[in-house]
Design an enzyme around this catalytic site. Sequence first.
Site, PDB file in Angstrom:
ATOM      1  N   GLU A 266       0.922  -1.140   0.232  1.00 12.40           N
ATOM      2  CA  GLU A 266      -0.405  -0.348   0.182  1.00 12.40           C
ATOM      3  C   GLU A 266       0.970   1.237   0.393  1.00 12.40           C
ATOM      4  O   GLU A 266       1.624   1.458   0.907  1.00 12.40           O
ATOM      5  CB  GLU A 266      -1.001  -0.044   1.180  1.00 12.40           C
ATOM      6  CG  GLU A 266      -1.728  -1.202   1.742  1.00 12.40           C
ATOM      7  CD  GLU A 266      -2.591  -1.228   2.487  1.00 12.40           C
ATOM      8  OE1 GLU A 266      -2.858   0.465   3.346  1.00 12.40           O
ATOM      9  OE2 GLU A 266      -3.654  -2.088   2.764  1.00 12.40           O
ATOM     10  N   GLU A 316     -14.040   4.832  -0.215  1.00  7.19           N
ATOM     11  CA  GLU A 316     -15.147   3.783   0.696  1.00  7.19           C
ATOM     12  C   GLU A 316     -15.287   4.664   2.115  1.00  7.19           C
ATOM     13  O   GLU A 316     -14.720   4.376   3.021  1.00  7.19           O
ATOM     14  CB  GLU A 316     -14.058   2.771   1.383  1.00  7.19           C
ATOM     15  CG  GLU A 316     -13.230   1.705   0.589  1.00  7.19           C
ATOM     16  CD  GLU A 316     -12.448   0.829   0.752  1.00  7.19           C
ATOM     17  OE1 GLU A 316     -12.706  -0.597   0.810  1.00  7.19           O
ATOM     18  OE2 GLU A 316     -11.187   1.347   0.746  1.00  7.19           O
ATOM     19  N   LYS A 319     -15.324   2.916   5.632  1.00  4.93           N
ATOM     20  CA  LYS A 319     -14.448   2.089   6.886  1.00  4.93           C
ATOM     21  C   LYS A 319     -14.120   3.131   8.229  1.00  4.93           C
ATOM     22  O   LYS A 319     -14.814   3.994   8.280  1.00  4.93           O
ATOM     23  CB  LYS A 319     -13.004   2.883   6.050  1.00  4.93           C
ATOM     24  CG  LYS A 319     -12.599   2.435   4.976  1.00  4.93           C
ATOM     25  CD  LYS A 319     -11.089   2.543   4.148  1.00  4.93           C
ATOM     26  CE  LYS A 319      -9.997   1.590   5.039  1.00  4.93           C
ATOM     27  NZ  LYS A 319      -8.556   1.651   4.753  1.00  4.93           N
ATOM     28  N   GLU A 327      -8.926   8.798   6.955  1.00  6.17           N
ATOM     29  CA  GLU A 327      -9.462   6.794   5.869  1.00  6.17           C
ATOM     30  C   GLU A 327     -10.543   6.904   5.247  1.00  6.17           C
ATOM     31  O   GLU A 327     -10.444   5.998   4.429  1.00  6.17           O
ATOM     32  CB  GLU A 327     -10.189   5.832   7.708  1.00  6.17           C
ATOM     33  CG  GLU A 327      -8.772   5.224   8.463  1.00  6.17           C
ATOM     34  CD  GLU A 327      -7.836   4.337   7.523  1.00  6.17           C
ATOM     35  OE1 GLU A 327      -6.789   5.275   7.427  1.00  6.17           O
ATOM     36  OE2 GLU A 327      -8.016   3.617   6.585  1.00  6.17           O
TER      37      GLU A 327
END
Length: 476
Positions: A266, A316, A319, A327
């Site tokens: 990542e 997203e 999350k 995040e």
Amino acid sequence: MEGKKFRIYFVLMMLFATSVLEVGGIGVNWGTQSTHPLPPSTVVKMLKDNGIQKVKLFDADPNILDALKKSGIQVMVGIPNDLLYTMANSRQAAEKWVAKNVSAHVSSGGVDIRYIAVGNEPFLSTYNGTFEATTLPALVNIQNALIKAGLGSSIKVTVPSNADVYQSSSGNPSDGDFRTDIHDLMVQIVKFLSQNNAPFTVNIYPFISLYEDPNFPVDYAFFNGFSDPLNDNGKIYDNVFDANYDTLVWALNKNGFGNMPIIVGEIGWPTDGDRNGNLQLAQRFNQGFMTRFIAGKGTPLRPGPMDAYLFSLVDEDNKSIQPGNFERHWGLFYYDGRPKYQLTIGSRTNGLVGATGVAHLPKKWCILKPSANLNSDQVAPSVSYACQNADCTSLGYGTSCGGLDIRGNISYAFNSYYQVNDQVDGACKFPGLSTVTDRDPSTQDCTFQIMIQTDSARKIGSLRIVLFAFLVVAFL
Ligand SMILES: *[C@@H]1O[C@H](CO)[C@@H](O)[C@H](O)[C@H]1NC(C)=O
Ligand SMILES: *[C@@H]1O[C@H](CO)[C@@H](O)[C@H](O)[C@H]1NC(C)=O
Ligand SMILES: *[C@@H]1O[C@H](CO)[C@@H](O)[C@H](O)[C@H]1NC(C)=O
Ligand SMILES: *[C@@H]1O[C@H](CO)[C@@H](O)[C@H](O)[C@H]1NC(C)=O
């Protein structure tokens, strides 16, 4: 003859093309913790349109794997941390997992699975050691299950680790070693990976360095040079990514595994939810990284091409925000598949290609009634309820909607709740406070979102259209 010569030439060209693709090519992380995820087929088309040839998944969703079938995209499938205990304690469970979530997809002619990620950052300090006893046994059981299934040579195991599994007492990469409390465990894991020709996977986040330390030198987080570089015995570090990566190289080296391949599992930068999370800095970081990546430039200790997966593909909105409000904003694309900024990630130089065929809900927003009384004792519980059940991470100091006044941010919270609930009437009924409008309340910096239609919403829509068509036909 002419035809045959051409054919041979063509085959050679193809071979050359595939081998070039094998080496290069950035990967992306495809996470699905969204209230309204894009359909898997839409995402796969987006990957192809952008020339992305590798994805990393966090579990083994059969719908996603089906969509990846015959796509030509290489896949890393994940085993979530909460399955590690089961995988560690039962060879049978591990064999079942491989049969159902790997063999079935590979053998049906389809999904090009290359790696199994066993756990996701299982040794993160904040987990307090929860997965320390189970990760290695799970890794061993999955590796054995792969061998038993005849996949031992085509699919490799790995354990994506946060960069907090190693450290350097002095800050110099050459003092790097595995974290003291898990040192022996890490050496055992690395030894097992090495025996199975498997890579070490690490997630590296310069953004977090900046987030956690207000005195962190900003330029050192990026790839544009730094006025006060680190000199580690003649190796010069002008960005924290290189220094961090080489700290791992030293840690591996020190324990006898200096040649172990490394995958950056990542890497990325968020665009909202923090004063350092914005479009400009995300563009600067990701383009800085990609420019080096495309040029095949690595770190001072590993100067060659690198293997890496950007974090992440799409925002997203469900999350956990325990690590921070940023995040939910790591995507290169917004929740609806729109690109966020100009980015060159491969041979395409005219930017990212957005998702196609995505339908939004109608242009309607839920806002605070202009006549609403701000002193009502319903305001605080309503906002708090909306934010808990929707997404208010774009509110707050330095974020995209941080400039709204008090009325503005109440409206923002109400609207987020309304959109997450597919604009149903009941989701804009905050007592005496809310109303639906068709005038876009967005400001220049702050977007009041309109949710996308999901499969279930679309099914209801098309049922309505079918019924309508039926009535028209009946009438005629
Ligand atoms: C959002 O996350 C929560 C907590 O993890 C979960 O209970 C809920 O089902 C999720 N909602 C959607 C729509 O995915
Ligand atoms: C396959 O993976 C899914 C998603 O992670 C998981 O829920 C399921 O339990 C797995 N199947 C088996 C047989 O382990
Ligand atoms: C880890 O420990 C801290 C402090 O004792 C606690 O607050 C936290 O909830 C724990 N986290 C987990 C995942 O167990
Ligand atoms: C909403 O706006 C007020 C006034 O600007 C601010 O004090 C408050 O922190 C904001 N609320 C949120 C959730 O950001």
